[in-house]
Design a protein around this motif. Sequence first.
Motif: not given
Length: 159
Positions: A21-27
């Motif tokens: 979910q972090g990757r999906a938000r650019g983290l």
Amino acid sequence: MSHAIAVGDLPASTAEFVRGQGRARGLADPLAAVTHGLRTEEETMNRESRGGPTSQRFVVEMLLTPELLIVAHRQSDDADTDPGARVRFHRLDQVEIATDKGSEKAVTARLAMPAKSIPLTSRPLGGAKRATYQLPIAIDPDVQRFRDALAQAVEAARA
């Protein structure tokens, strides 16, 4: 029931869910910089008209980094088995922790019996608007340490 946790205490599927979910938000890996964690587990009993009582288990993990408050919710120990599992990422410089602005008597009563939730207002990453959340907690030393760390981190992020 609440207690302190570390990233290694997360179930593997939950940790991967948070990272995804972090990757999906650019983290980048949002769990890499976690400094404090708190897990709250709650079981509720419901009466049913047929078949007797049923119970539901809720797990909330709050993970704190120098820049983010990560809040993961699920109804089981395993994010893979809970289709309703969700995670929210809150930038600390946008988090507002509610305080009681009432009378001295109300403040004294609040200090004697701490709230069972942490009310905070924020717009989570990827969210369209700000909202107020009541993050469930229990009353014990681990909770107070997390509250203190959250308040200090929010203050530092705004500085």
